[in-house]
Every structure is written in C-alpha cells, then in structure tokens.
Design a protein around this motif. Structure first.
Motif: not given
Length: 65
Positions: A38-55
């Motif tokens: 799960l960690l292998g998928f969550s880190l790349p996903l977080a790199i995409v989702i966190v900036p989108l949520v902040l924007w």
C-alpha cells in the motif's frame, strides 16, 4: 498420491504455544507485506492529490471573498 508441501510437513510437529507463535509471526509478516504494498501506491498518489487539494481549497477561498 501427492506429497505434502515442505511447509505442511514443518507445521505437523508444532502444537500449543509454538504453533500459535508461528502462526502469529506469519500473520504479522503478511500484514507488513500488505502495508509495504500500500505504501508503494500511496506515496505517488499523495504527490498528485495533495497539490490538487491545496489548489482546490485556495480556489474556493478566492471565490468566497
């Protein structure tokens, strides 16, 4: 006739506390394996989702005022 697997033959001699300890250890290792997957998928996903949520939050705040 099929031969039992080496793991099955190793488990035949265990009983009581030793069997519980062994099964608990195997369950713990399975949990660690699942978390690592799960960690292998969550880190790349977080790199995409966190900036989108902040924007998105910044965009909504500008509209409100």
């Amino acid at each position: 006739m099929t031969q039992p697997s080496p793991q099955a033959r190793a488990d035949e001699g265990r009983s009581g506390f030793a069997a519980g300890w062994h099964q608990g250890w195997r369950a713990f290792l399975a949990l660690l394996t699942a978390l690592a997957a799960l960690l292998g998928f969550s880190l790349p996903l977080a790199i995409v989702i966190v900036p989108l949520v902040l924007w998105w939050r910044r965009r909504r705040a500008r509209r409100r005022g």
